[in-house]
Motif scaffolding. Structure first.
Motif, short mmCIF file in Angstrom:
data_model
loop_
_atom_site.label_atom_id
_atom_site.label_comp_id
_atom_site.label_asym_id
_atom_site.label_seq_id
_atom_site.Cartn_x
_atom_site.Cartn_y
_atom_site.Cartn_z
N PRO A 24 56.99 65.71 62.10
CA PRO A 24 55.55 65.67 62.35
C PRO A 24 55.11 64.22 62.60
O PRO A 24 55.51 63.31 61.86
N VAL A 25 54.32 64.01 63.64
CA VAL A 25 53.86 62.68 64.01
C VAL A 25 52.39 62.49 63.67
O VAL A 25 51.96 61.41 63.32
N GLY A 26 51.60 63.56 63.77
CA GLY A 26 50.18 63.46 63.51
C GLY A 26 49.42 64.47 64.34
O GLY A 26 49.99 65.38 64.91
N ARG A 27 48.13 64.26 64.43
CA ARG A 27 47.32 65.19 65.22
C ARG A 27 47.07 64.60 66.60
O ARG A 27 47.19 63.40 66.82
N GLY A 28 46.76 65.49 67.51
CA GLY A 28 46.45 65.08 68.87
C GLY A 28 45.44 66.04 69.46
O GLY A 28 45.05 67.04 68.84
N TRP A 29 44.98 65.73 70.66
CA TRP A 29 44.02 66.60 71.34
C TRP A 29 44.22 66.53 72.83
O TRP A 29 44.72 65.54 73.37
N LEU A 30 43.86 67.61 73.47
CA LEU A 30 44.01 67.75 74.90
C LEU A 30 42.62 67.94 75.50
O LEU A 30 42.01 69.00 75.34
N ILE A 59 37.89 70.55 74.39
CA ILE A 59 39.04 69.89 73.76
C ILE A 59 39.84 70.91 72.95
O ILE A 59 39.27 71.70 72.20
N VAL A 60 41.15 70.87 73.11
CA VAL A 60 42.06 71.65 72.28
C VAL A 60 42.73 70.67 71.32
O VAL A 60 43.33 69.68 71.75
N HIS A 61 42.59 70.92 70.04
CA HIS A 61 43.22 70.09 69.01
C HIS A 61 44.56 70.70 68.64
O HIS A 61 44.76 71.91 68.74
N GLY A 62 45.48 69.85 68.20
CA GLY A 62 46.79 70.34 67.81
C GLY A 62 47.58 69.32 67.04
O GLY A 62 47.05 68.29 66.61
N ALA A 63 48.86 69.60 66.90
CA ALA A 63 49.78 68.76 66.14
C ALA A 63 50.82 68.16 67.07
O ALA A 63 51.30 68.83 67.99
N LEU A 64 51.15 66.92 66.81
CA LEU A 64 52.21 66.24 67.55
C LEU A 64 53.47 66.19 66.71
O LEU A 64 53.41 65.90 65.50
N TYR A 65 54.59 66.46 67.35
CA TYR A 65 55.90 66.40 66.71
C TYR A 65 56.83 65.58 67.59
O TYR A 65 56.65 65.51 68.81
N GLU A 66 57.84 65.03 66.98
CA GLU A 66 58.95 64.45 67.72
C GLU A 66 60.11 65.42 67.59
O GLU A 66 60.46 65.84 66.48
N LEU A 67 60.67 65.82 68.74
CA LEU A 67 61.78 66.77 68.78
C LEU A 67 62.93 66.17 69.57
O LEU A 67 62.72 65.30 70.42
N ASP A 68 64.12 66.68 69.36
CA ASP A 68 65.29 66.29 70.13
C ASP A 68 65.26 67.06 71.45
O ASP A 68 65.44 68.28 71.47
#
Length: 174
Positions: A24-30, A59-68
């Motif tokens: 998990p990296v944090g929140r983000g929005w589109l 605005i769409v809010h969501g979660a940011l992740y780092e994935l392989d």
């Protein structure tokens, strides 16, 4: 790679079942998009989708992740043919970044669909987990939903809501 989750994959336990390692990296929005629960899932209920509106107030809010990026086969299989995998600019508290996400294909959209209770709960719990804005969470909580007629599937998904994933990394993936 960065991944923007706006639907059931916001729930870390759900995403962790689909990819080998998540961070998990944090929140983000589109911006200029709206969230809809109108994508036809394989269980014939409504799943989340983002629609581009061109209106900067949407605005769409969501979660940011780092994935392989080399290990997304199970995630792509879970999302399936109804979605296109694409990269978009996502807003974050630290400035915009490019992140991959999924958008529903038009032939799979049906505004009459309603999500199952467990699916809507994935989205709501994931939103709480990542600290999305209170008014946005209230809107998610008010989405009409229906009981899943398949009790076994409903219980399996309720277990995911109670599960704590063990393949979560707190440091960058390497």
């Amino acid at each position: 790679m960065f991944y923007f989750a706006y639907g059931s994959n916001m729930l870390t336990a759900r995403l962790a079942e689909r990819v080998p390692t998540v961070r998990p990296v944090g929140r983000g929005w589109l911006p200029s998009h709206q969230l809809h629960f109108h994508l036809s899932g394989s269980d014939e209920s409504g799943k989340c989708n983002i629609l581009h509106t061109g209106d900067h107030s949407d605005i769409v809010h969501g979660a940011l992740y780092e994935l392989d990026a080399d290990r997304l086969d199970r995630l792509h299989a879970a999302e399936g043919p109804p979605y296109t995998f694409l990269e978009l600019e996502i807003g974050t508290p630290d400035g915009p970044i490019r992140a991959a996400t999924y958008r529903g294909r038009s032939e799979y959209l049906d505004d009459e669909l309603v999500p199952f209770e467990w699916y809507r709960d994935f989205v709501v719990h994931g939103g709480h987990e990542h600290g999305l804005p209170a008014d946005y969470l209230a809107a998610l909580e008010s989405v009409p939903c229906q009981p899943d007629p398949n009790a076994e599937r409903a219980e399996m998904n309720r277990r995911i809501l109670r599960h704590t994933a063990t393949n979560i990394r707190l440091s960058a993936l390497r």
